[in-house]
Design a protein around this motif. Structure first.
Motif, short mmCIF file in Angstrom:
data_model
loop_
_atom_site.label_atom_id
_atom_site.label_comp_id
_atom_site.label_asym_id
_atom_site.label_seq_id
_atom_site.Cartn_x
_atom_site.Cartn_y
_atom_site.Cartn_z
N ILE A 132 0.84 -1.19 0.00
CA ILE A 132 0.00 0.00 0.00
C ILE A 132 0.88 1.25 0.00
CG2 ILE A 132 -2.00 -1.05 1.12
CD1 ILE A 132 -1.07 0.08 3.75
N LEU A 133 0.29 2.33 -0.49
CA LEU A 133 0.96 3.62 -0.51
C LEU A 133 0.68 4.33 0.81
CD1 LEU A 133 2.50 5.84 -1.99
CD2 LEU A 133 0.38 6.47 -3.13
N ASN A 134 1.72 4.60 1.56
CA ASN A 134 1.56 5.18 2.88
C ASN A 134 1.60 6.71 2.85
OD1 ASN A 134 1.24 4.84 5.69
ND2 ASN A 134 3.40 5.25 6.02
N GLU A 135 2.52 7.27 2.07
CA GLU A 135 2.66 8.71 1.96
C GLU A 135 3.08 9.07 0.55
OE1 GLU A 135 5.02 10.73 5.04
OE2 GLU A 135 5.15 8.79 6.03
N ALA A 136 2.83 10.33 0.16
CA ALA A 136 3.27 10.80 -1.16
C ALA A 136 3.68 12.27 -1.05
CB ALA A 136 2.18 10.61 -2.19
N PRO A 137 4.74 12.58 -0.30
CA PRO A 137 5.15 13.98 -0.16
C PRO A 137 5.79 14.51 -1.45
CG PRO A 137 6.71 12.55 0.96
CD PRO A 137 5.58 11.67 0.48
N GLU A 138 5.51 15.77 -1.75
CA GLU A 138 6.11 16.43 -2.90
C GLU A 138 7.21 17.37 -2.42
OE1 GLU A 138 3.29 17.35 -6.45
OE2 GLU A 138 2.23 17.87 -4.62
N GLU A 139 8.35 17.32 -3.08
CA GLU A 139 9.46 18.21 -2.75
C GLU A 139 9.75 19.06 -3.98
OE1 GLU A 139 12.86 16.11 -1.32
OE2 GLU A 139 11.69 14.90 0.08
N LEU A 140 9.37 20.33 -3.91
CA LEU A 140 9.61 21.25 -5.01
C LEU A 140 10.87 22.04 -4.72
CD1 LEU A 140 5.96 22.51 -5.57
CD2 LEU A 140 7.17 20.73 -6.80
N GLY A 141 11.86 21.87 -5.58
CA GLY A 141 13.14 22.53 -5.39
C GLY A 141 13.10 23.97 -5.85
N PRO A 142 14.19 24.69 -5.66
CA PRO A 142 14.26 26.08 -6.13
C PRO A 142 14.22 26.14 -7.66
CG PRO A 142 16.40 25.33 -5.41
CD PRO A 142 15.43 24.25 -5.04
N LYS A 143 14.02 27.32 -8.20
CA LYS A 143 13.93 27.50 -9.65
C LYS A 143 15.17 26.92 -10.31
CE LYS A 143 13.05 30.96 -13.16
NZ LYS A 143 12.80 32.38 -13.44
N GLY A 144 14.92 26.01 -11.24
CA GLY A 144 16.03 25.34 -11.93
C GLY A 144 16.59 24.16 -11.17
N GLY A 145 16.13 23.94 -9.94
CA GLY A 145 16.63 22.83 -9.12
C GLY A 145 15.77 21.60 -9.27
#
Length: 197
Positions: A132-145
């Motif tokens: 099962i899928l427990n978590e799905a965090p999104e990590e948005l980096g800095p511009k161009g990262g």
């Protein structure tokens, strides 16, 4: 024990190396309708259909951007965690996170063995993980990262660790033992105002 196809066994016996594609299949509820829906990703370059368990499934090509750790298969009831990284800005990943309810979605990971010379599939995909899928965090980096969506998966053995809901209800405790008042006020205790000082 999984059955290995003769062509795959022959390639393993040659000891020249192996190659495989990873197929990720997720079944989650639609946030609007509540109906179960499915979506698949694989490490190939373009969308492709695979026959798995008598069902034709369409997988969206995500290329090498799917980062999957090695899957360890062992006997027993140990709950294992796996982290799979996906690119967050792809339309299909946005659908998974925003239109579907990813938490507690059913997940399968298959491995499709490839011929190391031609790159063609040697046999039907083999299931390597079910959970099962427990978590799905999104990590948005800095511009161009770099940015990523990380899927935290747990094996099906986790369902064996969940407590029975019957033990959480005051009515059920009363039915089992009328003198058990351990959860008499559990449904309203969070609303109590406790004065301090």
């Amino acid at each position: 024990m999984p059955t290995i196809a003769p062509a795959v066994q022959q390639q393993l016996e040659e000891r020249r190396g192996t190659d495989a594609h990873v197929l990720l299949w997720i079944e989650a509820k639609n946030r609007d309708t509540g109906a179960p829906e499915t979506i698949g990703f694989w490490t190939g370059d373009d969308h492709q259909e695979f026959l798995i368990n008598g069902e034709i499934r369409t997988y969206f090509g995500a290329g090498d951007v799917i980062d999957t750790p090695p899957i360890i298969a062992s006997k027993g009831f140990q709950v294992r965690n796996y982290r799979v990284s996906l690119p967050p800005l792809v339309d299909e990943v946005k659908t998974l996170i925003r239109q579907f309810e990813p938490r507690l979605a059913q997940v399968e990971i298959h491995s499709c063995p490839l011929d190391i010379d031609s790159g063609n599939a040697l046999a039907a995909p083999l299931r390597m993980f079910k959970g099962i899928l427990n978590e799905a965090p999104e990590e948005l980096g800095p511009k161009g990262g770099p940015s990523r969506t990380e899927l935290v998966l747990v094996t099906s053995a986790r369902t064996l660790t969940l407590a029975l809901p019957l033990k959480r209800s005051n009515a059920e405790l009363q039915r089992r033992s009328p003198s058990d008042l351990g959860r008499e006020y559990s449904d309203i205790a969070g609303e109590w105002v406790v004065p301090w000082g």
